[in-house]
Scaffold this motif. Sequence first.
Motif, PDB file in Angstrom:
ATOM      1  N   MET A 164       0.833  -1.207   0.000  1.00  0.00           N
ATOM      2  CA  MET A 164       0.000   0.000   0.000  1.00  0.00           C
ATOM      3  C   MET A 164       0.865   1.253   0.000  1.00  0.00           C
ATOM      4  O   MET A 164       0.537   2.250  -0.646  1.00  0.00           O
ATOM      5  CB  MET A 164      -0.935  -0.016   1.210  1.00  0.00           C
ATOM      6  CG  MET A 164      -2.052  -1.039   1.100  1.00  0.00           C
ATOM      7  SD  MET A 164      -2.942  -1.304   2.664  1.00  0.00           S
ATOM      8  CE  MET A 164      -3.615   0.334   2.980  1.00  0.00           C
ATOM      9  N   ALA A 165       1.990   1.209   0.726  1.00  0.00           N
ATOM     10  CA  ALA A 165       2.906   2.351   0.709  1.00  0.00           C
ATOM     11  C   ALA A 165       3.563   2.495  -0.660  1.00  0.00           C
ATOM     12  O   ALA A 165       3.683   3.597  -1.199  1.00  0.00           O
ATOM     13  CB  ALA A 165       3.970   2.189   1.793  1.00  0.00           C
ATOM     14  N   ALA A 166       3.980   1.374  -1.230  1.00  0.00           N
ATOM     15  CA  ALA A 166       4.689   1.408  -2.510  1.00  0.00           C
ATOM     16  C   ALA A 166       3.820   1.924  -3.639  1.00  0.00           C
ATOM     17  O   ALA A 166       4.331   2.509  -4.598  1.00  0.00           O
ATOM     18  CB  ALA A 166       5.220   0.016  -2.846  1.00  0.00           C
TER      19      ALA A 166
ATOM     20  N   MET B  92      12.607  11.967   1.920  1.00  0.00           N
ATOM     21  CA  MET B  92      12.846  10.681   1.267  1.00  0.00           C
ATOM     22  C   MET B  92      11.683   9.718   1.433  1.00  0.00           C
ATOM     23  O   MET B  92      11.435   8.875   0.565  1.00  0.00           O
ATOM     24  CB  MET B  92      14.129  10.055   1.821  1.00  0.00           C
ATOM     25  CG  MET B  92      15.406  10.753   1.392  1.00  0.00           C
ATOM     26  SD  MET B  92      15.711  10.632  -0.392  1.00  0.00           S
ATOM     27  CE  MET B  92      16.062   8.874  -0.555  1.00  0.00           C
ATOM     28  N   ALA B  93      10.957   9.837   2.547  1.00  0.00           N
ATOM     29  CA  ALA B  93       9.807   8.948   2.737  1.00  0.00           C
ATOM     30  C   ALA B  93       8.792   9.155   1.624  1.00  0.00           C
ATOM     31  O   ALA B  93       8.302   8.194   1.018  1.00  0.00           O
ATOM     32  CB  ALA B  93       9.170   9.189   4.104  1.00  0.00           C
ATOM     33  N   ARG B  94       8.481  10.430   1.324  1.00  0.00           N
ATOM     34  CA  ARG B  94       7.479  10.698   0.287  1.00  0.00           C
ATOM     35  C   ARG B  94       7.995  10.307  -1.094  1.00  0.00           C
ATOM     36  O   ARG B  94       7.209  10.015  -1.993  1.00  0.00           O
ATOM     37  CB  ARG B  94       7.087  12.180   0.293  1.00  0.00           C
ATOM     38  CG  ARG B  94       6.415  12.653   1.579  1.00  0.00           C
ATOM     39  CD  ARG B  94       5.189  11.808   1.937  1.00  0.00           C
ATOM     40  NE  ARG B  94       4.595  12.192   3.198  1.00  0.00           N
ATOM     41  CZ  ARG B  94       5.011  11.806   4.393  1.00  0.00           C
ATOM     42  NH1 ARG B  94       6.085  11.031   4.497  1.00  0.00           N
ATOM     43  NH2 ARG B  94       4.398  12.175   5.487  1.00  0.00           N
ATOM     44  N   LEU B  95       9.316  10.304  -1.278  1.00  0.00           N
ATOM     45  CA  LEU B  95       9.873   9.872  -2.552  1.00  0.00           C
ATOM     46  C   LEU B  95       9.659   8.371  -2.746  1.00  0.00           C
ATOM     47  O   LEU B  95       9.320   7.904  -3.845  1.00  0.00           O
ATOM     48  CB  LEU B  95      11.362  10.199  -2.620  1.00  0.00           C
ATOM     49  CG  LEU B  95      12.079   9.872  -3.932  1.00  0.00           C
ATOM     50  CD1 LEU B  95      11.475  10.658  -5.087  1.00  0.00           C
ATOM     51  CD2 LEU B  95      13.565  10.169  -3.804  1.00  0.00           C
ATOM     52  N   LEU B  96       9.809   7.597  -1.669  1.00  0.00           N
ATOM     53  CA  LEU B  96       9.657   6.148  -1.759  1.00  0.00           C
ATOM     54  C   LEU B  96       8.190   5.733  -1.782  1.00  0.00           C
ATOM     55  O   LEU B  96       7.827   4.720  -2.403  1.00  0.00           O
ATOM     56  CB  LEU B  96      10.376   5.474  -0.591  1.00  0.00           C
ATOM     57  CG  LEU B  96      11.905   5.532  -0.668  1.00  0.00           C
ATOM     58  CD1 LEU B  96      12.533   5.174   0.674  1.00  0.00           C
ATOM     59  CD2 LEU B  96      12.429   4.599  -1.757  1.00  0.00           C
ATOM     60  N   ILE B  97       7.321   6.512  -1.111  1.00  0.00           N
ATOM     61  CA  ILE B  97       5.892   6.210  -1.148  1.00  0.00           C
ATOM     62  C   ILE B  97       5.382   6.457  -2.571  1.00  0.00           C
ATOM     63  O   ILE B  97       5.525   7.544  -3.112  1.00  0.00           O
ATOM     64  CB  ILE B  97       5.118   7.095  -0.152  1.00  0.00           C
ATOM     65  CG1 ILE B  97       5.562   6.810   1.276  1.00  0.00           C
ATOM     66  CG2 ILE B  97       3.606   6.854  -0.276  1.00  0.00           C
ATOM     67  CD1 ILE B  97       5.098   7.861   2.277  1.00  0.00           C
ATOM     68  N   GLY B  98       4.819   5.445  -3.178  1.00  0.00           N
ATOM     69  CA  GLY B  98       4.349   5.568  -4.551  1.00  0.00           C
ATOM     70  C   GLY B  98       5.390   5.231  -5.593  1.00  0.00           C
ATOM     71  O   GLY B  98       5.113   5.293  -6.790  1.00  0.00           O
TER      72      GLY B  98
END
Length: 467
Positions: free
Chosen positions: A152-154, A200-206
């Motif tokens: 779901m995060a990815a 970086m978290a928002r970069l990896l999310i999605g």
Amino acid sequence: MADITTLPRNEVGIAAVISALGDLFQDRLQTGQSIREQHGHTTTWLENQIPDAVVFARSTEEVSAVVKLCAQHKVPVIPFGTGSSLEGHLNAPAGGISLDLSQMDQIKAVHAEDLDVVVQPGVTREQLNTHLRDQGLFFPIDPGANASLGGMAATRASGTNAVRYGTMKDNILSLEAVMADGTIIRTGARAKKSSAGYDMARLLIGSEGTLGVITELTLRLQGIPEATRSARCSFPTVEAACQAVMMTIQYGIPVARIELLDALSVRAVNGYSKLALPETPLLLLEFHGSEAGVLEQADVFGGIAEEFEGSDFTATSTAEERNKLWQARHDAYWAGLSLRPGCQGLSTDVCVPISRLAECVGLARAKAEELGLMAPMVGHVGDGNFHALLLLEPGNRDEQALADSFLNWLADTAISMEGTCTGEHGVGQGKRVYVQRELGETTRFMSAIKSALDPDNIMNPGKIIQD
């Protein structure tokens, strides 16, 4: 048409990695045909491109070891959660290793006083909410499927509760991830906010596994509301239903869920879930708050619905009745398939400004009828997101060509309305060409990020960005 072109294979590297992984993982490395097909195929209409092997990891350190081996031999790595994605996210166009994270399913820490939880990526949303129930807490993101939280995060998932609680990007405080060279990173701590450098978290999310493998998540939690009230109301047209939604949002009613089913979807749900709803466009709603608050919210919505010729308005706080109604909504995909037994379902996904939603749904209905396609439609109308389920005869190339035409038209129409080609399904292989149309020059900088973080293109290649 989706771009599922086969990419060049590194046969020598793949053989070397499989041999090394066999020594490290023993029976947790699988190369059987059926399990590889399962890990390439998801609930998607796209052609199955299977990996060469599946490895089951149980820790961040094991994920790092797998990625380091693959980086050394330049072999693709495709992260796998539960396999509920829709756009070919898990296909292996260059072969490689499917990295199954389902056995990384520990809920590591619940901090009830801080309203957060630390979990491994294989924990599913239902598993987490069952664990949290006795503490009066819940995780609100509900995409329908019992998806893994890492997946779901990815894919930056959302779902029925997004109108009040946001999407995955709004409910993740920080991540742990393994990058393309096997390095383990953390993107932050448990603080509710931070201005420390790049996000970086928002970069990896999605990022759909194209930049790194998510191995741990720190998630925001919510308190289970004192009272919950669900409601349903039928409308003469989709336009009337959408006007009621816009008015509800403008009034500031803190609705938790507000879902639209068109007449064809209602017919399907009636047959599949043994209901007797009027077969006209339907809104399903849910309100969270105090006992007095949810009564007031439902009453105010009832008054708004009357202004737009709403009828058969019913509200309930009974758990059994609420669960039956929402289970029917979650089963809408399978209900839709029952309208044409033996068919294959192709689920679309676009999102537009709420003010353009009724127009977009109406145009989509007219286009489907023009092409002779059966397409029940449902939507998370509180945020302008809707889906058409195209019901196609398997192997019918003429119908597939019509479906391709519809997909292209729908994506272009949503983009022209200042919307997006994907509200929640993600890009994968199925929507790569549309992302280029939607974002234009932005994709050049996305490619630069991909090249910088994954120079050998081993992380889920062939997804999001056109090679």
